[in-house]
Design a protein around this motif. Sequence first.
Motif, PDB file in Angstrom:
ATOM      1  N   SER A   1       0.832  -1.209   0.000  1.00 19.57           N
ATOM      2  CA  SER A   1       0.000   0.000   0.000  1.00 19.57           C
ATOM      3  C   SER A   1       0.866   1.259   0.000  1.00 19.57           C
ATOM      4  CB  SER A   1      -0.934   0.006   1.222  1.00 19.57           C
ATOM      5  OG  SER A   1      -1.641   1.220   1.290  1.00 19.57           O
ATOM      6  N   GLN A   2       0.736   2.075  -1.043  1.00 20.52           N
ATOM      7  CA  GLN A   2       1.464   3.336  -1.104  1.00 20.52           C
ATOM      8  C   GLN A   2       1.035   4.284   0.015  1.00 20.52           C
ATOM      9  OE1 GLN A   2       3.929   4.312  -3.157  1.00 20.52           O
ATOM     10  NE2 GLN A   2       3.975   2.356  -4.251  1.00 20.52           N
ATOM     11  N   HIS A   3      -0.205   4.132   0.445  1.00 23.00           N
ATOM     12  CA  HIS A   3      -0.739   4.994   1.499  1.00 23.00           C
ATOM     13  C   HIS A   3      -0.025   4.772   2.829  1.00 23.00           C
ATOM     14  CE1 HIS A   3      -3.618   7.583   3.418  1.00 23.00           C
ATOM     15  NE2 HIS A   3      -3.979   6.635   4.277  1.00 23.00           N
ATOM     16  N   LEU A   4       0.566   3.597   3.014  1.00 24.40           N
ATOM     17  CA  LEU A   4       1.235   3.269   4.266  1.00 24.40           C
ATOM     18  C   LEU A   4       2.761   3.380   4.178  1.00 24.40           C
ATOM     19  CD1 LEU A   4      -0.853   0.167   5.457  1.00 24.40           C
ATOM     20  CD2 LEU A   4      -1.175   2.578   6.024  1.00 24.40           C
ATOM     21  N   HIS A   5       3.256   3.990   3.127  1.00 26.50           N
ATOM     22  CA  HIS A   5       4.702   4.192   3.002  1.00 26.50           C
ATOM     23  C   HIS A   5       5.112   5.420   3.812  1.00 26.50           C
ATOM     24  CE1 HIS A   5       5.275   1.611  -0.880  1.00 26.50           C
ATOM     25  NE2 HIS A   5       4.820   0.925   0.148  1.00 26.50           N
ATOM     26  N   LYS A   6       4.992   5.267   5.115  1.00 25.83           N
ATOM     27  CA  LYS A   6       5.334   6.322   6.066  1.00 25.83           C
ATOM     28  C   LYS A   6       6.278   5.739   7.114  1.00 25.83           C
ATOM     29  CE  LYS A   6       0.668   8.287   5.616  1.00 25.83           C
ATOM     30  NZ  LYS A   6      -0.583   8.607   6.348  1.00 25.83           N
ATOM     31  N   PRO A   7       7.044   6.606   7.810  1.00 24.25           N
ATOM     32  CA  PRO A   7       7.988   6.089   8.815  1.00 24.25           C
ATOM     33  C   PRO A   7       7.342   5.191   9.865  1.00 24.25           C
ATOM     34  CG  PRO A   7       8.466   8.384   8.357  1.00 24.25           C
ATOM     35  CD  PRO A   7       7.204   8.062   7.615  1.00 24.25           C
ATOM     36  N   MET A   8       6.154   5.572  10.355  1.00 27.14           N
ATOM     37  CA  MET A   8       5.508   4.788  11.397  1.00 27.14           C
ATOM     38  C   MET A   8       5.255   3.352  10.928  1.00 27.14           C
ATOM     39  SD  MET A   8       1.978   5.554  13.501  1.00 27.14           S
ATOM     40  CE  MET A   8       0.865   5.378  12.113  1.00 27.14           C
ATOM     41  N   TYR A   9       4.806   3.184   9.685  1.00 30.42           N
ATOM     42  CA  TYR A   9       4.503   1.845   9.171  1.00 30.42           C
ATOM     43  C   TYR A   9       5.760   1.119   8.712  1.00 30.42           C
ATOM     44  CZ  TYR A   9      -0.149   3.742   9.454  1.00 30.42           C
ATOM     45  OH  TYR A   9      -1.301   4.313   9.928  1.00 30.42           O
ATOM     46  N   TYR A  10       6.799   1.870   8.360  1.00 29.10           N
ATOM     47  CA  TYR A  10       8.086   1.248   8.059  1.00 29.10           C
ATOM     48  C   TYR A  10       8.623   0.545   9.306  1.00 29.10           C
ATOM     49  CZ  TYR A  10      13.096   0.887   7.080  1.00 29.10           C
ATOM     50  OH  TYR A  10      14.377   0.427   6.929  1.00 29.10           O
ATOM     51  N   PHE A  11       8.555   1.227  10.441  1.00 30.85           N
ATOM     52  CA  PHE A  11       9.005   0.621  11.693  1.00 30.85           C
ATOM     53  C   PHE A  11       8.067  -0.501  12.142  1.00 30.85           C
ATOM     54  CE2 PHE A  11      10.809   5.035  12.299  1.00 30.85           C
ATOM     55  CZ  PHE A  11      12.109   4.660  11.982  1.00 30.85           C
ATOM     56  N   LEU A  12       6.772  -0.354  11.858  1.00 29.31           N
ATOM     57  CA  LEU A  12       5.826  -1.425  12.177  1.00 29.31           C
ATOM     58  C   LEU A  12       6.132  -2.678  11.359  1.00 29.31           C
ATOM     59  CD1 LEU A  12       3.289  -2.458  13.592  1.00 29.31           C
ATOM     60  CD2 LEU A  12       1.919  -1.346  11.819  1.00 29.31           C
TER      61      LEU A  12
ATOM     62  N   CYS B   1      -3.570  -3.249  14.607  1.00 29.07           N
ATOM     63  CA  CYS B   1      -4.606  -3.215  13.571  1.00 29.07           C
ATOM     64  C   CYS B   1      -5.938  -2.721  14.114  1.00 29.07           C
ATOM     65  CB  CYS B   1      -4.776  -4.598  12.949  1.00 29.07           C
ATOM     66  SG  CYS B   1      -3.379  -5.094  11.920  1.00 29.07           S
ATOM     67  N   LEU B   2      -6.295  -3.173  15.310  1.00 29.02           N
ATOM     68  CA  LEU B   2      -7.592  -2.785  15.871  1.00 29.02           C
ATOM     69  C   LEU B   2      -7.643  -1.312  16.244  1.00 29.02           C
ATOM     70  CD1 LEU B   2      -8.365  -5.892  18.139  1.00 29.02           C
ATOM     71  CD2 LEU B   2      -9.413  -5.312  15.939  1.00 29.02           C
ATOM     72  N   ARG B   3      -6.471  -0.733  16.579  1.00 32.46           N
ATOM     73  CA  ARG B   3      -6.432   0.664  16.998  1.00 32.46           C
ATOM     74  C   ARG B   3      -6.047   1.613  15.866  1.00 32.46           C
ATOM     75  NH1 ARG B   3      -8.930   2.368  21.161  1.00 32.46           N
ATOM     76  NH2 ARG B   3      -7.537   4.157  21.075  1.00 32.46           N
ATOM     77  N   ASN B   4      -5.785   1.096  14.678  1.00 31.74           N
ATOM     78  CA  ASN B   4      -5.278   1.924  13.596  1.00 31.74           C
ATOM     79  C   ASN B   4      -6.263   1.931  12.434  1.00 31.74           C
ATOM     80  OD1 ASN B   4      -3.689   2.736  11.190  1.00 31.74           O
ATOM     81  ND2 ASN B   4      -2.009   2.796  12.666  1.00 31.74           N
ATOM     82  N   LYS B   5      -6.882   3.077  12.190  1.00 29.06           N
ATOM     83  CA  LYS B   5      -7.901   3.180  11.154  1.00 29.06           C
ATOM     84  C   LYS B   5      -7.309   3.026   9.766  1.00 29.06           C
ATOM     85  CE  LYS B   5     -11.025   6.130  13.838  1.00 29.06           C
ATOM     86  NZ  LYS B   5     -11.712   7.442  13.910  1.00 29.06           N
ATOM     87  N   GLU B   6      -6.079   3.533   9.560  1.00 33.02           N
ATOM     88  CA  GLU B   6      -5.460   3.444   8.235  1.00 33.02           C
ATOM     89  C   GLU B   6      -5.198   1.994   7.848  1.00 33.02           C
ATOM     90  OE1 GLU B   6      -2.867   7.307   7.210  1.00 33.02           O
ATOM     91  OE2 GLU B   6      -2.188   6.255   9.009  1.00 33.02           O
ATOM     92  N   VAL B   7      -4.648   1.209   8.784  1.00 34.93           N
ATOM     93  CA  VAL B   7      -4.366  -0.196   8.504  1.00 34.93           C
ATOM     94  C   VAL B   7      -5.666  -0.951   8.254  1.00 34.93           C
ATOM     95  CG1 VAL B   7      -3.406  -2.334   9.433  1.00 34.93           C
ATOM     96  CG2 VAL B   7      -2.213  -0.184   9.813  1.00 34.93           C
ATOM     97  N   LYS B   8      -6.685  -0.681   9.075  1.00 34.82           N
ATOM     98  CA  LYS B   8      -7.971  -1.360   8.894  1.00 34.82           C
ATOM     99  C   LYS B   8      -8.591  -1.029   7.539  1.00 34.82           C
ATOM    100  CE  LYS B   8      -9.924  -0.062  12.818  1.00 34.82           C
ATOM    101  NZ  LYS B   8     -10.953   0.042  13.879  1.00 34.82           N
ATOM    102  N   GLN B   9      -8.483   0.233   7.112  1.00 36.25           N
ATOM    103  CA  GLN B   9      -9.057   0.632   5.840  1.00 36.25           C
ATOM    104  C   GLN B   9      -8.336  -0.028   4.672  1.00 36.25           C
ATOM    105  OE1 GLN B   9     -11.887   2.497   5.435  1.00 36.25           O
ATOM    106  NE2 GLN B   9     -11.648   1.823   3.318  1.00 36.25           N
TER     107      GLN B   9
END
Length: 302
Positions: free
Chosen positions: A49-60, A288-296
């Motif tokens: 997902s290009q939408h999740l190419h952010k530092p927070m999700y890189y570390f996740l 996943c349960l607390r993150n709206k972007e990942v759930k979407q």
Amino acid sequence: KNQTAINDFILLGFSYGLHVQTLLHLVFLITYIVTVTENVIIIFVVTKSQHLHKPMYYFLGNLSFLEIWYVSVTLPKLLLGLWSQTMTISFSSCMTQLYFFISLMCTECVLLAVMAYDRYLAICQPLHYSVIMTHKLCFQFSVLSWAGGFSISLVKVSFISRLTFCGPRVINHFFCDISPVLNLSCSDMSLAERVDFALALVILLVPLLIIIFSYCSILSTILSMPSVQGRRKAFSTCTSHFAVVIIFFSATLFMYARPRRIHPLNLNKIVSVFYAVFTPALNPLIYCLRNKEVKQVLKNII
């Protein structure tokens, strides 16, 4: 001096009846499959997902990759032992298992501190966030986490592997952990204990101090926001990471930031099951349960 050094150990594991061990085998097998599947899904989602190419999700993604290996160091051997009713492990395999388990745990300590610092920059320094947290810095932080964890573990295990083990060769645990292994040494282990205790304090307390500083600053910034919706949005981006931090550090501080000899071994096994088996399965659910972007993104992929 008259004792003979031993070349293998017997992992005591969970000494219950056959029916209980069969049930434990099923529970641990399901947990292992679920943990690996969850973390593979997170890595796939973050990568695709290009939408999740952010530092927070890189570390996740780094954390999910770590969790897969974290459970793979201990659970396959445990499952094999519960199935065959025998859990023998050679000295070299025991040291290898100990090295990789401690390495991954130390890496997670640093990685959680890096993730806390990332949230601190995102909330407390939002205008400078994209300038500071570049792709290059993210890569450097991930290399620091992995290299630091594996280097500290190498020092720890090198001191432990030099000790002499001459019986009894029964380890009252389901994997080779520091405390039960040290308790089997028949040589002077005072230096190994001091080195292990000092490095445990460093690798646990330094990241923990960074996390505490980051979240104190985050909390202060959130409380000063005039908008209720802004406070709720900022707080929601940190709650999942904060929950993982509390679970991980409460267990590891109890296990590794205290002198070896005062540990009740049966209690060690219970705590170890929690942080070595069930926590890696819970972490993806928490994120996943607390993150709206990942759930979407997951909904879109499905």
